[in-house]
Design an enzyme around this catalytic site. Structure first.
Site, PDB file in Angstrom:
ATOM      1  N   GLY A 189       0.826  -1.212   0.000  1.00  0.00           N
ATOM      2  CA  GLY A 189       0.000   0.000   0.000  1.00  0.00           C
ATOM      3  C   GLY A 189       0.846   1.242   0.000  1.00  0.00           C
ATOM      4  N   GLY A 242      11.219  -5.542  -1.982  1.00  0.00           N
ATOM      5  CA  GLY A 242      11.330  -5.793  -3.415  1.00  0.00           C
ATOM      6  C   GLY A 242      11.315  -4.511  -4.231  1.00  0.00           C
ATOM      7  N   GLY A 275       8.934  -2.628  -5.341  1.00  0.00           N
ATOM      8  CA  GLY A 275       8.058  -1.568  -4.835  1.00  0.00           C
ATOM      9  C   GLY A 275       8.718  -0.831  -3.686  1.00  0.00           C
ATOM     10  N   ASP A 293      11.542 -14.090  -5.715  1.00  0.00           N
ATOM     11  CA  ASP A 293      11.482 -14.421  -7.147  1.00  0.00           C
ATOM     12  C   ASP A 293      12.813 -14.196  -7.853  1.00  0.00           C
ATOM     13  OD1 ASP A 293       8.849 -14.990  -6.772  1.00  0.00           O
ATOM     14  OD2 ASP A 293       8.069 -13.203  -7.776  1.00  0.00           O
ATOM     15  N   MET A 353       5.899 -19.961  -7.135  1.00  0.00           N
ATOM     16  CA  MET A 353       5.905 -18.501  -7.172  1.00  0.00           C
ATOM     17  C   MET A 353       6.699 -18.023  -8.394  1.00  0.00           C
ATOM     18  SD  MET A 353       6.500 -17.657  -3.201  1.00  0.00           S
ATOM     19  CE  MET A 353       5.963 -15.989  -3.411  1.00  0.00           C
ATOM     20  N   GLY A 354       6.466 -16.791  -8.768  1.00  0.00           N
ATOM     21  CA  GLY A 354       7.139 -16.203  -9.934  1.00  0.00           C
ATOM     22  C   GLY A 354       6.141 -15.398 -10.724  1.00  0.00           C
ATOM     23  N   ARG A 355       5.837 -14.204 -10.210  1.00  0.00           N
ATOM     24  CA  ARG A 355       4.809 -13.370 -10.833  1.00  0.00           C
ATOM     25  C   ARG A 355       5.232 -12.908 -12.212  1.00  0.00           C
ATOM     26  NH1 ARG A 355       2.663  -9.683  -6.032  1.00  0.00           N
ATOM     27  NH2 ARG A 355       4.695  -8.742  -6.224  1.00  0.00           N
TER      28      ARG A 355
HETATM   29  P1  ATP Z   1       7.418  -8.004  -3.286  1.00  0.00           P
HETATM   30  O1  ATP Z   1       8.663  -8.639  -3.768  1.00  0.00           O
HETATM   31  O2  ATP Z   1       6.763  -8.772  -2.247  1.00  0.00           O
HETATM   32  O3  ATP Z   1       6.514  -7.553  -4.394  1.00  0.00           O
HETATM   33  P2  ATP Z   1       7.699  -5.203  -2.939  1.00  0.00           P
HETATM   34  O4  ATP Z   1       8.659  -4.375  -2.178  1.00  0.00           O
HETATM   35  O5  ATP Z   1       7.739  -5.006  -4.423  1.00  0.00           O
HETATM   36  O6  ATP Z   1       7.934  -6.682  -2.514  1.00  0.00           O
HETATM   37  P3  ATP Z   1       5.167  -3.800  -2.749  1.00  0.00           P
HETATM   38  O7  ATP Z   1       3.923  -4.180  -2.019  1.00  0.00           O
HETATM   39  O8  ATP Z   1       5.063  -3.552  -4.211  1.00  0.00           O
HETATM   40  O9  ATP Z   1       6.231  -4.941  -2.401  1.00  0.00           O
HETATM   41  O10 ATP Z   1       5.777  -2.489  -2.097  1.00  0.00           O
HETATM   42  C1  ATP Z   1       6.107  -2.415  -0.731  1.00  0.00           C
HETATM   43  C2  ATP Z   1       5.968  -0.999  -0.244  1.00  0.00           C
HETATM   44  O11 ATP Z   1       6.650  -0.111  -1.117  1.00  0.00           O
HETATM   45  C3  ATP Z   1       4.518  -0.546  -0.183  1.00  0.00           C
HETATM   46  O12 ATP Z   1       4.196  -0.215   1.125  1.00  0.00           O
HETATM   47  C4  ATP Z   1       4.432   0.705  -1.030  1.00  0.00           C
HETATM   48  O13 ATP Z   1       4.011   1.776  -0.247  1.00  0.00           O
HETATM   49  C5  ATP Z   1       5.829   1.001  -1.480  1.00  0.00           C
HETATM   50  N1  ATP Z   1       5.790   1.207  -2.925  1.00  0.00           N
HETATM   51  C6  ATP Z   1       5.474   0.298  -3.866  1.00  0.00           C
HETATM   52  N2  ATP Z   1       5.538   0.838  -5.101  1.00  0.00           N
HETATM   53  C7  ATP Z   1       5.893   2.136  -4.927  1.00  0.00           C
HETATM   54  C8  ATP Z   1       6.138   3.247  -5.806  1.00  0.00           C
HETATM   55  N3  ATP Z   1       6.020   3.121  -7.136  1.00  0.00           N
HETATM   56  N4  ATP Z   1       6.482   4.416  -5.257  1.00  0.00           N
HETATM   57  C9  ATP Z   1       6.599   4.556  -3.927  1.00  0.00           C
HETATM   58  N5  ATP Z   1       6.400   3.557  -3.044  1.00  0.00           N
HETATM   59  C10 ATP Z   1       6.060   2.368  -3.528  1.00  0.00           C
HETATM   60 MG    MG Z   2       7.140  -6.345  -6.002  1.00  0.00          MG
END
Ligand code: ATP
Ligand code: MG
Length: 430
Positions: free
Chosen positions: A146, A170, A172, A201, A244-246
């Site tokens: 989020g 990750g 994000g 992944d 797993m592996g989106r």
């Molecule tokens: P996973 O490998 O599980 O996908 P991830 O780090 O990519 O890990 P996300 O849920 O996409 O997981 O992101 C984790 C956090 O990073 C979230 O709380 C979100 O607020 C933040 N985040 C994701 N995308 C963005 C973005 N484009 N800009 C700023 N913050 C982001």
């Molecule tokens: Mg991610």
């Protein structure tokens, strides 16, 4: 096309303080001028990137932050991966024991824990708090997805006097870390934002192997073994396993290769045709006719182009597209195909999903998460910011977060990995 500029590391300012690590013996201090070549191979096909290199990670003899007055915080975001607790523990112990930083905080439930609206309190990490966490799966701090406003997060860093924020997550999370670093820079603050890549992944660029990946392979292999036994022990037995592996098929490819029992591996990077003389279903029928059983491994992001796209793609809280269930789709397609042909099959579908990511890390992932965490601390203490710990050619390096997130790592179908999968399965190129 990458240039030298893409690998320039931002630093907060001069490193004028002697590192307290100097009191420890046998510390191999690293100079900022120490670099690791991006392209280690020589030959006409390797001309690209020959000149490019990446800054080596490691302890600096002179550092930016005065340890006695510094505060570090660690946050874990996104999905679970084996090794997260090991990272938290090692960030703490490197900061607290080696640099003697007096205050190390843990952020609860991802970036959300830095938003006062969440009502979550920061955790003061102590030896007792981290003592046994490395033997547990998950993350003791919790995680979340989020969006969060970088300005709100930087306000929290200011309010709590946090000098270094270690963002474990990750793509994000790293995107979020880059935005936080940019906001810190815009305000002219003296705070280091350091990324520690977490991707079960294994799909983050400039991270050859991420912690959690090999643990996931071991768990996935157990499932493949079970599915293989089921398939062998029934007439026309088919074991179908979704892993797993989106967006990248590293887990499916790696687990299949390690198990050597898979006959078909379907990954997002390789489009598959189901029907027709040279399609997957005809190949599966041929396999049953000749060997009477088959093991099929499918990555969750495979075959998405074949699934019913009638409804708009749903996304999770972070905006990631939620894939439709390819395992159930394939199960039904296989059943439909053989029913139409009047061939009786015994299909067992296994979806281990969260089972493979919630376990404690294996030895190699424990070592990797420890090393990445300690390198992140060295980078933070030296005032490096907007930087992520990467790994290339078995060396840990500093990669600007923006460069790392510009592309996602994918299974290269010309690579030794995918070639070996094709050889070990004998599956046709669709
Ligand atoms: P996973 O490998 O599980 O996908 P991830 O780090 O990519 O890990 P996300 O849920 O996409 O997981 O992101 C984790 C956090 O990073 C979230 O709380 C979100 O607020 C933040 N985040 C994701 N995308 C963005 C973005 N484009 N800009 C700023 N913050 C982001
Ligand atoms: Mg991610």
């Amino acid at each position: 096309m990458l240039t030298e500029k893409d690998f320039e590391i931002t630093t907060l300012g001069p490193c004028a303080i002697d590192s307290p690590l100097r009191r420890l013996r046998d510390v191999g201090f690293i100079e900022d001028s120490s670099r690791v070549r991006l392209q280690p191979k020589i030959g006409p096909q390797y001309a690209d990137g020959m000149e490019l290199s990446v800054e080596e990670a490691g302890p600096r003899e002179r550092i930016h932050f005065e340890p006695r007055w510094s505060c570090g915080a660690v946050v874990t975001c996104g999905g679970l991966s084996p090794g997260l607790n090991n990272v938290i523990r090692s960030v703490y112990s490197e900061l607290a024991y080696n640099y003697e930083v007096p205050r190390v905080l843990g952020v609860r439930n991802g970036y959300m824990g830095l938003n006062p609206e969440s009502g979550l309190k920061l955790v003061e990490l102590t030896p007792a708090y981290v003592d046994h966490i490395h033997d547990m799966g998950g993350t003791v701090l919790g995680s979340s997805r989020g969006p969060q406003d970088p300005a709100v997060i930087v306000d929290a860093l200011v309010r709590e006097s946090i000098d270094m924020l270690f963002c474990v997550g990750g793509d994000g999370t790293q995107r979020g870390a880059a935005k936080i670093a940019a906001e810190v820079q815009r305000r002219g603050l003296d705070k280091a934002i350091v990324g520690i890549p977490k991707t079960i992944d294994n799909d983050i660029e400039f991270v050859y192997t991420s912690f959690g990946y090999y643990t996931a392979l071991e768990k996935a292999q157990e499932v493949l073994r079970g599915a293989h036994v089921e398939a062998r022990c029934a007439p026309n037995g088919i074991g179908l396993v979704k892993l797993m592996g989106r967006d990248a098929g590293f887990i499916a490819a790696g687990a299949a290769l390690a198990s050597q029992d898979a006959n078909f591996v379907l990954i997002p990077e390789v489009p598959v045709r189901l029907d027709g003389e040279h399609g997957f279903l005809a190949a599966l029928e041929h396999r049953l006719a000749t060997r009477e059983h088959a093991l099929v491994v499918v990555a969750e992001g495979a075959c998405q182009d074949l699934l019913n796209r009638a409804r708009a793609a749903e996304t999770d809280a972070s905006g990631n597209i939620l894939h439709e269930d390819v395992g159930l789709f394939l199960r039904d397609e296989i059943k439909r195909y053989f029913k139409a042909k009047g061939i009786a099959i015994n299909l067992k579908y296994l979806d281990p999903s969260y089972f493979i990511r919630s376990v404690p890390a294996n030895s190699s992932d424990r070592i990797l998460s420890d090393q990445m965490a300690r390198m992140a601390v060295h980078a933070g203490m030296a005032g490096k910011t907007g930087v992520m710990i990467g790994s290339i050619h078995n060396e840990l390096v500093h990669v600007p977060i923006t460069t790392s997130i510009a592309h996602r790592k994918r299974v290269d179908t010309a690579s030794d990995l995918w070639t070996a999968v094709m050889r070990s399965t004998g599956q046709p190129a669709w």
